[in-house]
Each structure stands twice: as structure tokens, then as C-alpha cells.
Design a protein around this motif. Structure first.
Motif, mmCIF file in Angstrom:
data_model
loop_
_atom_site.group_PDB
_atom_site.id
_atom_site.type_symbol
_atom_site.label_atom_id
_atom_site.label_comp_id
_atom_site.label_asym_id
_atom_site.label_seq_id
_atom_site.Cartn_x
_atom_site.Cartn_y
_atom_site.Cartn_z
ATOM 1 N N UNK A 39 0.850 -1.194 0.000
ATOM 2 C CA UNK A 39 0.000 0.000 0.000
ATOM 3 C C UNK A 39 0.885 1.244 0.000
ATOM 4 N N UNK A 40 0.790 2.086 -1.034
ATOM 5 C CA UNK A 40 1.620 3.297 -1.070
ATOM 6 C C UNK A 40 1.252 4.255 0.052
ATOM 7 N N UNK A 41 2.251 4.974 0.559
ATOM 8 C CA UNK A 41 1.953 5.964 1.588
ATOM 9 C C UNK A 41 1.233 7.152 0.960
ATOM 10 N N UNK A 42 0.818 8.101 1.792
ATOM 11 C CA UNK A 42 0.024 9.225 1.297
ATOM 12 C C UNK A 42 0.763 10.010 0.217
ATOM 13 N N UNK A 43 2.057 10.244 0.424
ATOM 14 C CA UNK A 43 2.818 11.039 -0.542
ATOM 15 C C UNK A 43 2.909 10.318 -1.879
ATOM 16 N N UNK A 44 3.183 9.028 -1.847
ATOM 17 C CA UNK A 44 3.310 8.270 -3.092
ATOM 18 C C UNK A 44 1.977 8.163 -3.817
ATOM 19 N N UNK A 45 0.905 7.935 -3.057
ATOM 20 C CA UNK A 45 -0.411 7.808 -3.680
ATOM 21 C C UNK A 45 -0.877 9.135 -4.270
ATOM 22 N N UNK A 46 -0.615 10.232 -3.580
ATOM 23 C CA UNK A 46 -1.065 11.529 -4.092
ATOM 24 C C UNK A 46 -0.200 12.016 -5.246
ATOM 25 N N UNK A 47 1.035 11.509 -5.350
ATOM 26 C CA UNK A 47 1.927 11.938 -6.443
ATOM 27 C C UNK A 47 1.312 11.638 -7.807
ATOM 28 N N UNK A 48 0.602 10.518 -7.933
ATOM 29 C CA UNK A 48 0.113 10.094 -9.247
ATOM 30 C C UNK A 48 -1.190 10.778 -9.638
ATOM 31 N N UNK A 49 -1.780 11.556 -8.729
ATOM 32 C CA UNK A 49 -3.014 12.268 -9.065
ATOM 33 C C UNK A 49 -2.743 13.223 -10.225
ATOM 34 N N UNK A 50 -3.636 13.206 -11.186
ATOM 35 C CA UNK A 50 -3.476 14.038 -12.375
ATOM 36 C C UNK A 50 -3.102 13.246 -13.596
ATOM 37 N N UNK A 51 -2.513 12.078 -13.390
ATOM 38 C CA UNK A 51 -2.219 11.195 -14.506
ATOM 39 C C UNK A 51 -3.489 10.447 -14.906
ATOM 40 N N UNK A 52 -3.482 9.858 -16.093
ATOM 41 C CA UNK A 52 -4.563 8.964 -16.456
ATOM 42 C C UNK A 52 -4.609 7.806 -15.468
ATOM 43 N N UNK A 53 -5.805 7.241 -15.254
ATOM 44 C CA UNK A 53 -5.967 6.249 -14.195
ATOM 45 C C UNK A 53 -5.026 5.071 -14.369
#
Length: 219
Positions: A39-53
Motif C-alpha cells: 500500500x503506497x503511503x500518502x505522498x506516493x499515492x497523491x503523487x500520481x493524481x493528475x495522470x490517467x488512471x
């Protein structure tokens, strides 16, 4: 009133106009947990926001067999759609858009959301008619490739010199650089200010009110 710098203002959606960053982060984490993945941490998970799913989940779950990407996408959509029903626009975002529309700007959205997802969100907040054009990641290349922004400019007949991209991630600002447009960063979304500043945005807004004020004076 000062002369406008821009004619076309392009917004990212999640984390820029819609206060959905935390919900997306939790949905990514929950979908990884469902499949027994790290499970990615908050920083890693939020980093990908904005990319295609699909691109986002490939980065968030690098150990997943590519054949199982559809399973992860399906779990993400379940969590996103059945999660917090109170997601809404950032305070002041609707007034910002109405002010810009009244001032004669062309308005657009360039987002990593799917077309179905963006249309659902626009309908939910009654902004379907606010934008002259919208582009989604499942219709063209994902950010930071410039094609999404290039297509937006082509539809409304605007040049890169008269266009600005506004977003909360480095993906947005890098897309703007790649397309040759100006970029404006907002720090209240997914990526930290220090990362955004690396892309030399024209302005860095710490709130919707700051963004509204700057565009009113400098846009």
C-alpha cells in the motif's frame, strides 16, 4: 484595468477546482489493499493524481502484473464511487469561474479523469455549461504529454502565448512547459509547493482566493 495576458485559462480538475485529493489517495490505497499489494503511503499515492488512471495505478502499484491492471482499476472505481459523497468544489471555485467567464475569458478543463468521471463531476456541481472545451486522459495522451493541452487550444483557436494552464501537480506544470504555455501552480492540492516551484510557474497560489485575485489583476 490592466491588459489581459491570457485569453484561454485551462484548469486541472481534481485538487485544483474539486477538493478530492484525499479521497483519491484513499481510493488508491484501498484498491491496492484489496489485491494484497504493497500500500503506497500518502505522498506516493497523491503523487500520481493528475495522470490517467491506468498510468497512475501502474506507478502506485509497480509490482502488479500488467495483466491484472484491469482488476486494480475496477477496485479503484468501486472505492472512489462508493466513498465520501460530500466531495465538492473548493470554497470560492465557483465564484472564480463565474468571475473569469464574466471577464470574457475562454475556460477549459484538462484532466486525468476519464470522460465518464469528469462528466459525472461536472453534472454533480452544475458546471456543465461553464467550460468551452474539456479534455480527459482517456481521450488523448496522459499528462505530462502536451497533446491534451494542444487539443484544447486547437478547439478554441487559441495560441500557446495566450494560454495558461492551472494545476496542483507537477504533471500539470510539466504539460504546460511541454506545450509552450504559461503555468500557474496551486499549493492546496496534491503536490508540495517546493516541487511545483521547480517548474517556474508564473504564479503560485496558496488558496482559491489568491488565484482569483491574481487573475483579476494579472490574467
Amino acid at each position: 484595468m490592466p491588459q489581459k495576458q491570457f485569453d484561454l485559462i485551462v484548469f486541472d480538475w481534481d485538487g485544483t477546482l474539486m477538493d478530492s485529493t484525499a479521497h483519491i489517495t484513499r481510493s488508491i490505497q484501498a484498491s491496492c489493499r484489496d489485491l494484497g499489494l504493497p500500500v503506497p503511503d500518502d505522498q506516493s499515492a497523491s503523487y500520481v493524481i493528475g495522470l490517467g488512471l491506468r498510468d497512475a495505478l501502474m506507478i502506485a502499484a509497480p509490482t502488479l502484473d500488467p495483466a491484472d491492471y484491469p482488476k486494480l482499476v475496477e477496485r479503484y472505481r468501486v472505492h472512489y464511487l462508493t466513498g465520501d459523497p460530500t466531495i465538492e468544489l473548493f470554497a470560492g471555485a465557483r465564484d472564480l469561474l463565474e468571475n473569469l467567464r464574466s471577464a470574457g475569458y475562454l475556460l477549459a478543463v484538462a484532466t486525468g479523469k476519464s470522460r465518464v468521471g469528469l462528466d459525472r463531476a461536472l453534472n454533480a456541481v452544475d458546471l456543465v455549461d461553464m467550460f468551452d472545451v474539456t479534455r480527459c486522459a482517456d481521450e488523448t495522451f496522459s499528462k505530462p504529454h502536451p497533446q491534451m493541452l494542444n487539443e484544447v487550444m486547437d478547439v478554441v483557436g487559441q495560441t500557446r502565448e495566450r494560454t495558461v494552464m492551472i494545476g496542483d501537480t507537477t504533471h500539470d506544470l510539466q504539460m504546460a512547459q511541454n506545450a509552450g504555455t504559461a503555468g500557474i501552480a496551486v499549493t492546496y492540492g496534491a503536490h508540495p509547493e517546493e516541487s511545483l516551484l521547480e517548474f517556474s510557474p508564473r504564479f503560485c497560489a496558496h488558496s482559491v482566493a489568491e488565484l482569483d485575485a491574481w487573475l483579476g489583476s494579472n490574467g
